[in-house]
Motif scaffolding. Structure first.
Motif, PDB file in Angstrom:
ATOM      1  N   ALA A 191      -1.086   4.445  -7.786  1.00  0.00           N
ATOM      2  CA  ALA A 191      -0.033   4.010  -7.192  1.00  0.00           C
ATOM      3  C   ALA A 191      -0.360   4.352  -5.637  1.00  0.00           C
ATOM      4  CB  ALA A 191       1.309   4.878  -7.380  1.00  0.00           C
ATOM      5  N   ILE A 192      -0.934   5.663  -5.260  1.00  0.00           N
ATOM      6  CA  ILE A 192      -1.319   5.918  -3.981  1.00  0.00           C
ATOM      7  C   ILE A 192      -2.249   4.734  -3.365  1.00  0.00           C
ATOM      8  CG2 ILE A 192      -3.197   7.329  -4.498  1.00  0.00           C
ATOM      9  CD1 ILE A 192      -0.842   7.700  -1.285  1.00  0.00           C
ATOM     10  N   GLU A 193      -3.291   4.315  -4.169  1.00  0.00           N
ATOM     11  CA  GLU A 193      -4.173   3.267  -3.597  1.00  0.00           C
ATOM     12  C   GLU A 193      -3.393   1.801  -3.381  1.00  0.00           C
ATOM     13  OE1 GLU A 193      -7.570   2.796  -6.298  1.00  0.00           O
ATOM     14  OE2 GLU A 193      -8.274   5.008  -5.734  1.00  0.00           O
ATOM     15  N   ARG A 194      -2.497   1.631  -4.324  1.00  0.00           N
ATOM     16  CA  ARG A 194      -1.833   0.550  -3.998  1.00  0.00           C
ATOM     17  C   ARG A 194      -0.621   0.668  -2.978  1.00  0.00           C
ATOM     18  NH1 ARG A 194       1.547  -0.262  -9.302  1.00  0.00           N
ATOM     19  NH2 ARG A 194       0.835   1.971  -9.847  1.00  0.00           N
ATOM     20  N   LEU A 195      -0.409   1.676  -2.602  1.00  0.00           N
ATOM     21  CA  LEU A 195       0.521   1.802  -1.347  1.00  0.00           C
ATOM     22  C   LEU A 195      -0.372   1.733  -0.176  1.00  0.00           C
ATOM     23  CD1 LEU A 195       3.278   2.560  -0.095  1.00  0.00           C
ATOM     24  CD2 LEU A 195       2.271   5.128  -0.253  1.00  0.00           C
TER      25      LEU A 195
END
Length: 157
Positions: free
Chosen positions: A8-12
């Protein structure tokens, strides 16, 4: 190209990187907003963020190099994040071309001015479409591939 399960952090981070060309290209929508004032309501939630971004001197310049140096050239980030950041930077650079053309020719009336308005409207709609497509793909963890831009971004990673 897809990278399976993307944290999720990479997507954000990937989705957030597309705010740079979006914020820098919003001025191309001025003629659309004048013609359709209700369309501004769609972008109204972003106004405080845009206002803060534009209130900082050289924010665009600083954000561009920060994204390039802190994300694209950082091997600690995955290729997915670096690719999306590079693609966003290429979009931002491409937004300068119409601005340069407008400043060179600077039409103020007649057919030239109508072409400027059509160009601004086209660029704005294209920018909003690219932004929605790229952010949407980043949110679901897939890699957005814009024609021409993705190839150039992939070559730089």
């Amino acid at each position: 190209m897809s990278y399976g399960t993307v944290p999720a952090i990479e997507r954000l981070i990937s989705a957030t990187s597309y705010l740079l060309p979006f914020f820098n290209g919003l001025h191309y929508g001025r003629y659309i907003f004048m013609r359709f004032p209700k369309l501004e309501l769609v972008f109204e939630p972003l106004f405080p963020l845009i206002s803060a971004y534009r209130s900082v001197p050289y924010a665009s310049f600083v954000a561009f190099f920060a994204l390039y140096l802190a994300v694209v050239r950082n091997p600690n980030f995955s290729r997915y994040v670096r690719f999306n950041a590079m693609q966003a930077l290429f979009l931002d650079v491409l937004l300068v071309v119409p601005l340069l053309l407008e400043r060179i020719f600077s039409p103020s009336s007649g057919l030239g001015f109508r072409l400027v308005i059509l160009g601004h409207n086209f660029i704005f709609m294209l920018l909003v479409s690219c932004f929605a497509y790229c952010v949407g793909y980043c949110v679901i963890g897939r890699t957005p591939a814009l024609p021409f831009v993705a190839k150039a971004a992939g070559a730089q990673i």
